[in-house]
Design a protein around this motif. Structure first.
Motif, PDB file in Angstrom:
ATOM      1  N   ALA A  89      98.433  -2.460  28.899  1.00  0.00           N
ATOM      2  CA  ALA A  89      99.001  -3.315  29.981  1.00  0.00           C
ATOM      3  C   ALA A  89      99.924  -2.765  30.560  1.00  0.00           C
ATOM      4  O   ALA A  89     101.015  -3.179  31.313  1.00  0.00           O
ATOM      5  N   LEU A  90     100.043  -1.272  30.719  1.00  0.00           N
ATOM      6  CA  LEU A  90     100.970  -0.078  31.102  1.00  0.00           C
ATOM      7  C   LEU A  90     100.431   0.194  32.233  1.00  0.00           C
ATOM      8  O   LEU A  90     100.030   0.822  32.469  1.00  0.00           O
ATOM      9  N   THR A  91     100.548  -0.450  33.067  1.00  0.00           N
ATOM     10  CA  THR A  91     100.521   0.318  34.508  1.00  0.00           C
ATOM     11  C   THR A  91     101.652   0.441  34.891  1.00  0.00           C
ATOM     12  O   THR A  91     102.383   1.276  33.845  1.00  0.00           O
ATOM     13  N   PRO A  92     101.141   1.597  35.976  1.00  0.00           N
ATOM     14  CA  PRO A  92     102.463   2.846  36.645  1.00  0.00           C
ATOM     15  C   PRO A  92     103.862   2.348  36.758  1.00  0.00           C
ATOM     16  O   PRO A  92     104.629   3.383  36.273  1.00  0.00           O
ATOM     17  N   PHE A  93     103.672   0.657  37.547  1.00  0.00           N
ATOM     18  CA  PHE A  93     105.219   0.936  37.357  1.00  0.00           C
ATOM     19  C   PHE A  93     105.620  -0.045  36.324  1.00  0.00           C
ATOM     20  O   PHE A  93     106.915  -0.155  36.197  1.00  0.00           O
ATOM     21  N   ARG A  94     104.922  -0.523  35.185  1.00  0.00           N
ATOM     22  CA  ARG A  94     105.736  -1.010  33.914  1.00  0.00           C
ATOM     23  C   ARG A  94     105.602   0.518  33.275  1.00  0.00           C
ATOM     24  O   ARG A  94     107.126   1.101  32.917  1.00  0.00           O
ATOM     25  N   THR A  95     105.483   1.333  33.061  1.00  0.00           N
ATOM     26  CA  THR A  95     105.313   2.562  32.248  1.00  0.00           C
ATOM     27  C   THR A  95     106.783   3.071  33.289  1.00  0.00           C
ATOM     28  O   THR A  95     107.627   4.065  31.947  1.00  0.00           O
ATOM     29  N   GLY A  96     106.504   3.547  34.661  1.00  0.00           N
ATOM     30  CA  GLY A  96     107.337   4.417  35.239  1.00  0.00           C
ATOM     31  C   GLY A  96     109.621   3.471  34.914  1.00  0.00           C
ATOM     32  O   GLY A  96     109.773   3.941  34.319  1.00  0.00           O
ATOM     33  N   ALA A  97     109.415   2.359  34.957  1.00  0.00           N
ATOM     34  CA  ALA A  97     110.349   1.677  35.432  1.00  0.00           C
ATOM     35  C   ALA A  97     110.975   1.729  32.983  1.00  0.00           C
ATOM     36  O   ALA A  97     112.193   1.390  32.898  1.00  0.00           O
ATOM     37  N   ILE A  98     110.283   1.948  31.862  1.00  0.00           N
ATOM     38  CA  ILE A  98     110.050   2.074  30.755  1.00  0.00           C
ATOM     39  C   ILE A  98     110.976   3.479  30.487  1.00  0.00           C
ATOM     40  O   ILE A  98     111.993   3.465  30.163  1.00  0.00           O
ATOM     41  N   ALA A  99     110.331   3.917  31.454  1.00  0.00           N
ATOM     42  CA  ALA A  99     110.502   5.851  31.671  1.00  0.00           C
ATOM     43  C   ALA A  99     111.979   5.674  31.793  1.00  0.00           C
ATOM     44  O   ALA A  99     112.978   6.672  31.221  1.00  0.00           O
ATOM     45  N   ILE A 100     112.860   5.174  33.029  1.00  0.00           N
ATOM     46  CA  ILE A 100     113.843   5.689  33.061  1.00  0.00           C
ATOM     47  C   ILE A 100     115.148   4.224  32.320  1.00  0.00           C
ATOM     48  O   ILE A 100     115.909   5.606  31.975  1.00  0.00           O
ATOM     49  N   GLU A 101     114.568   3.386  31.923  1.00  0.00           N
ATOM     50  CA  GLU A 101     115.559   3.008  31.323  1.00  0.00           C
ATOM     51  C   GLU A 101     115.538   3.607  29.311  1.00  0.00           C
ATOM     52  O   GLU A 101     116.252   3.960  29.508  1.00  0.00           O
ATOM     53  N   VAL A 102     113.876   3.857  29.502  1.00  0.00           N
ATOM     54  CA  VAL A 102     114.414   4.203  28.026  1.00  0.00           C
ATOM     55  C   VAL A 102     115.471   6.335  28.150  1.00  0.00           C
ATOM     56  O   VAL A 102     116.376   6.135  27.350  1.00  0.00           O
ATOM     57  N   LEU A 103     114.862   6.553  29.350  1.00  0.00           N
ATOM     58  CA  LEU A 103     115.817   8.134  29.229  1.00  0.00           C
ATOM     59  C   LEU A 103     117.386   7.765  29.460  1.00  0.00           C
ATOM     60  O   LEU A 103     118.463   8.267  29.154  1.00  0.00           O
ATOM     61  N   LEU A 104     117.726   6.835  30.795  1.00  0.00           N
ATOM     62  CA  LEU A 104     119.346   6.485  30.518  1.00  0.00           C
ATOM     63  C   LEU A 104     119.384   5.822  29.607  1.00  0.00           C
ATOM     64  O   LEU A 104     121.023   5.948  29.620  1.00  0.00           O
ATOM     65  N   GLY A 105     119.021   4.698  29.258  1.00  0.00           N
ATOM     66  CA  GLY A 105     119.609   3.946  28.113  1.00  0.00           C
ATOM     67  C   GLY A 105     120.354   5.113  27.000  1.00  0.00           C
ATOM     68  O   GLY A 105     121.159   5.136  25.991  1.00  0.00           O
ATOM     69  N   PHE A 106     119.194   5.639  26.516  1.00  0.00           N
ATOM     70  CA  PHE A 106     119.694   6.661  25.145  1.00  0.00           C
ATOM     71  C   PHE A 106     120.457   7.841  25.592  1.00  0.00           C
ATOM     72  O   PHE A 106     121.804   7.834  24.498  1.00  0.00           O
ATOM     73  N   LEU A 107     120.182   8.269  26.510  1.00  0.00           N
ATOM     74  CA  LEU A 107     121.352   8.948  27.033  1.00  0.00           C
ATOM     75  C   LEU A 107     122.848   8.732  27.021  1.00  0.00           C
ATOM     76  O   LEU A 107     123.754   9.239  26.984  1.00  0.00           O
ATOM     77  N   THR A 108     122.362   7.621  27.758  1.00  0.00           N
ATOM     78  CA  THR A 108     124.270   6.802  27.574  1.00  0.00           C
ATOM     79  C   THR A 108     123.952   6.263  26.499  1.00  0.00           C
ATOM     80  O   THR A 108     125.966   6.909  25.719  1.00  0.00           O
TER      81      THR A 108
END
Ligand code: NAP
Length: 463
Positions: free
Chosen positions: A113-132
């Motif tokens: 179920a990983l569409t490019p949109f979903r994967t992109g949003a997840i990547a941004i979320e994970v990157l910003l979330g963990f660095l925060t």
């Protein structure tokens, strides 16, 4: 029906969040702002709980219990520790976003179920979330002084940091192109966690409050990405409000210190501090509480400049007593509020509000500076950097260009502090050796108490 109820409660929550921010703008309406924020969050939780099959009451009950157990002691910290407490809250927010993104990736991967949109949003979320998450932990650690507050630097630091971030972003892009390449996921997580640490360690403790509001904005953006992942419009709205308000606050703080964003993030401010605290010894004139009471009593116009020392000494109630005594005599007393006095935005407003000092007596820096040359006595209470005239003329000073309260322009200055030690920027202050300055050495609470006593005629000042 259930859908409509959820949407209505989300709409109500979004409206309440906007009003909350608006009301938090003014001390007069700040309490209402807090209440609106709490009510908005309650409406948001209500709307979400209408879908128990998605969220699961059991898990929510556990989360509420853990949150309450951790939250109550965190809400009881002294005012001076609020910046690090806020940093911890951002760390939790970032961690939550990172974990939700990770869980969604793990759930959607086998389902295809990983569409490019979903994967992109997840990547941004994970990157910003963990660095925060790690960035905020480092910021809290620096403010609490459990890790060194001085900037930790090494050669090619910015290049190394940007390269790491670049690899993490490239891995994210690659994952969007091919979401089944799951081994890229731990790379993004690991690099984000590492980048959070490396981003903060070169920044000095003095800049942590600004960094914290920037991390607030990252946590908000992580929440926006999470909203896209979970298809939750309220999360997108709340995250955007959080992200933009954090960003605006950082800009305001940078301006108040006359610093640029890049200077805060990459300038390693604070290194120069120790070296700068030199200069030839000039004579210091000191006075007693009784002398101070005498000068204050005979003034027509008094301006009080509160600073970090007022917060440390918790002297706001004693200050109120002095204020009462002076206003009773018909003396015009105003409080000069510098935007970065203390250790967090609004620090002085909160302290003075605690002592019920009327809001009308609080005057912003630019307005009070116009009045200072006509002021008889300026009473500096535990403030240092925000009244340092070097900011106006000494190009070599680390605070050169920072707007200050012109306490030195008043007819006379009384300054309460315990010693000649410097303030946060670690530099000498020529105001304390100026011709028209008298030092009142002592703890702010004790000294203001003695001045109040002398003014009430109970005597026992400092003679
Ligand atoms: P400051 O420059 O840190 O000076 C505070 C002074 O209070 C010290 O010189 C200290 O002198 C005195 N003091 C400490 N404890 C005291 C006590 N118990 N009784 C009496 N005096 C006491 O404070 P400021 O003028 O408020 O300036 C704030 C600084 O923080 C600025 O450099 C600002 O840029 C920085 N900053 C603030 C924020 C913010 O959001 N507010 C954000 C980032 C950076 P003694 O030790 O001699 O008593």
């Amino acid at each position: 029906m259930r859908f409509a109820l959820t949407q209505i409660s989300y709409l109500l929550a979004a409206g309440l969040f906007v009003f909350s921010l608006r009301w938090l703008n003014q001390p007069k309406t700040a309490r209402r702002g807090v209440a609106a924020g709490v009510a908005g969050m309650a409406a948001a939780i209500f709307g979400t709980l209408l879908y128990p099959e998605i969220v699961g009451f059991g898990w929510i009950a556990i989360a509420v219990a853990v949150g309450t157990i951790a939250g109550i002691p965190l809400s009881r910290v002294p005012l001076t520790a609020v910046p690090q407490r806020t940093a911890l809250s951002h760390a939790f927010g970032g961690l939550a976003a990172g974990l939700v993104g990770t869980a969604k990736y793990a759930l959607w991967l086998p389902e295809g179920a990983l569409t490019p949109f979903r994967t992109g949003a997840i990547a941004i979320e994970v990157l910003l979330g963990f660095l925060t998450f790690t960035g905020s932990l480092m910021a809290a650690g620096k403010l609490q002084e459990v890790i060194p507050t001085r900037p930790i630097t090494y050669p090619r630091q910015n290049l190394i940091n940007l390269t790491l971030l670049g690899i993490a972003v490239a891995s994210g892009v690659w994952l969007v192109i091919d979401p089944t390449r799951w081994m890229l996921f731990p790379v993004i997580v690991g690099l984000s966690l590492l980048f959070g640490v490396l981003l903060i360690i070169p920044i000095g403790g003095a800049d942590m409050p600004t960094v914290i509001s920037l991390l607030n904005s990252y946590a908000g953006l992580a929440a926006v990405a999470m909203g896209f992942v979970l298809d939750n419009k309220l999360l997108i709205t709340a995250g955007a409000l959080d992200g933009s308000s954090g960003f605006i606050l950082s800009v305001i703080m940078c301006r108040a210190m006359n610093r640029s964003f890049t200077n805060v993030l990459f300038g390693a401010f604070g290194q120069v501090q120790v070296a700068a605290a030199t200069g030839e010894a000039r004579p210091v004139k000191s006075a007693t509480a009784n002398d101070a009471a005498d000068y204050l009593e005979h003034a027509a116009r008094v301006v009080v400049v509160p600073g970090y020392g007022l917060a440390v000494a918790q002297a706001q109630h004693r200050l109120r007593e002095v204020y009462d005594q002076l206003t009773k005599r018909g003396i015009d007393v105003k409080f000069a509020i510098h935007p970065v006095a203390g250790r967090m935005p609004g620090h002085m407003n909160v302290l003075l509000a605690e002592a019920d000092i009327p809001y009308e007596s609080l005057v912003e820096m630019d307005d009070i500076n116009r009045d200072l040359p006509q002021t008889d006595v300026v009473l500096v209470v535990g403030a240092n950097d925000v009244v340092n005239p070097a900011a106006r003329h000494d190009k070599s000073s680390p605070i050169y260009g920072m707007p200050i309260i012109d306490a030195d322009k008043a007819k006379m200055c009384l300054a309460i502090k315990r010693s000649m030690n410097p303030g946060f920027a670690g530099i000498d202050n020529e105001l304390y050796t100026a011709e028209n300055t008298l030092m009142l050495f002592g703890d702010a609470k004790a000294m203001l108490g003695e001045i109040a006593k002398a003014l009430t005629g109970e005597g026992g000042g400092g003679h």
